[in-house]
Design a protein around this motif. Sequence first.
Motif, mmCIF file in Angstrom:
data_model
loop_
_atom_site.group_PDB
_atom_site.id
_atom_site.type_symbol
_atom_site.label_atom_id
_atom_site.label_comp_id
_atom_site.label_asym_id
_atom_site.label_seq_id
_atom_site.Cartn_x
_atom_site.Cartn_y
_atom_site.Cartn_z
ATOM 1 N N ARG A 241 0.840 -1.191 0.000
ATOM 2 C CA ARG A 241 0.000 0.000 0.000
ATOM 3 C C ARG A 241 0.875 1.241 0.000
ATOM 4 O O ARG A 241 2.013 1.226 0.461
ATOM 5 N N VAL B 294 2.505 -5.005 3.016
ATOM 6 C CA VAL B 294 1.391 -5.261 3.922
ATOM 7 C C VAL B 294 1.339 -6.728 4.316
ATOM 8 O O VAL B 294 1.365 -7.067 5.497
ATOM 9 N N SER C 282 1.934 -3.629 11.768
ATOM 10 C CA SER C 282 0.811 -2.730 11.995
ATOM 11 C C SER C 282 -0.544 -3.335 11.633
ATOM 12 O O SER C 282 -1.576 -2.800 12.040
ATOM 13 N N VAL C 283 -0.570 -4.439 10.880
ATOM 14 C CA VAL C 283 -1.843 -5.038 10.482
ATOM 15 C C VAL C 283 -2.082 -6.391 11.128
ATOM 16 O O VAL C 283 -3.165 -6.968 10.945
ATOM 17 N N ARG D 242 -5.526 -7.848 12.528
ATOM 18 C CA ARG D 242 -6.623 -7.127 11.885
ATOM 19 C C ARG D 242 -6.855 -7.576 10.440
ATOM 20 O O ARG D 242 -7.999 -7.640 10.000
ATOM 21 N N PHE D 243 -5.781 -7.851 9.711
ATOM 22 C CA PHE D 243 -5.876 -8.241 8.308
ATOM 23 C C PHE D 243 -5.632 -9.739 8.164
ATOM 24 O O PHE D 243 -4.837 -10.325 8.907
ATOM 25 N N MET E 202 -9.725 -7.025 5.514
ATOM 26 C CA MET E 202 -9.235 -5.953 6.365
ATOM 27 C C MET E 202 -10.316 -5.605 7.375
ATOM 28 O O MET E 202 -11.389 -5.129 7.009
ATOM 29 N N LEU F 70 -10.520 -1.297 10.535
ATOM 30 C CA LEU F 70 -9.712 -0.364 9.757
ATOM 31 C C LEU F 70 -9.494 0.943 10.504
ATOM 32 O O LEU F 70 -10.365 1.424 11.233
ATOM 33 N N LYS F 71 -8.314 1.509 10.298
ATOM 34 C CA LYS F 71 -7.913 2.762 10.910
ATOM 35 C C LYS F 71 -7.598 3.785 9.832
ATOM 36 O O LYS F 71 -7.247 3.415 8.708
ATOM 37 N N GLU G 11 -5.007 5.406 9.360
ATOM 38 C CA GLU G 11 -3.653 5.188 8.874
ATOM 39 C C GLU G 11 -3.561 4.080 7.832
ATOM 40 O O GLU G 11 -2.519 3.924 7.192
ATOM 41 N N ASP G 12 -4.627 3.305 7.662
ATOM 42 C CA ASP G 12 -4.657 2.289 6.618
ATOM 43 C C ASP G 12 -4.994 2.873 5.249
ATOM 44 O O ASP G 12 -4.941 2.148 4.250
ATOM 45 N N TYR H 45 -3.895 0.386 -2.557
ATOM 46 C CA TYR H 45 -3.445 -0.975 -2.314
ATOM 47 C C TYR H 45 -3.135 -1.654 -3.636
ATOM 48 O O TYR H 45 -3.961 -1.666 -4.554
#
Length: 116
Positions: free
Chosen positions: A38, A48, A63-64, A67-68, A83, A86-87, A89-90, A94
């Motif tokens: 990304r 990612v 960082s993922v 969550r991912f 995903m 989600l935040k 910052e994401d 992609y």
Amino acid sequence: QVQLAEFGGGLVQAGGSLRLSCAASGRTSSTYAMGWFRQAPGKERKFVASINWSSSEIYYTDSVKGRFIISKDKAMRTMFLQMNNLKPEDTGVYYCNSFVGNTPVWGQGTQVTVSS
């Protein structure tokens, strides 16, 4: 000889979910691995997640993690990125990536925007 196409990007609120797909076409029989990168506006493209096409070895950037979820359907020549949570910052474009033998191939990218 190999082309990649990403689908599933969009605009979501923080805490929401999106599912990205990457479909490969062409001469894909020698695919070694596929992954997702990304790129946020004005910043470098970053790794990612990736998945090995035969062993299913999976890697995530810190960082993922949690969550991912990256997955694949080898018969359909398709890779997915679920995903969750989600935040902002994401947010970014992609890109689907594939190593066909030793040759990297990139998709055109799909925009993901996460609002606060």
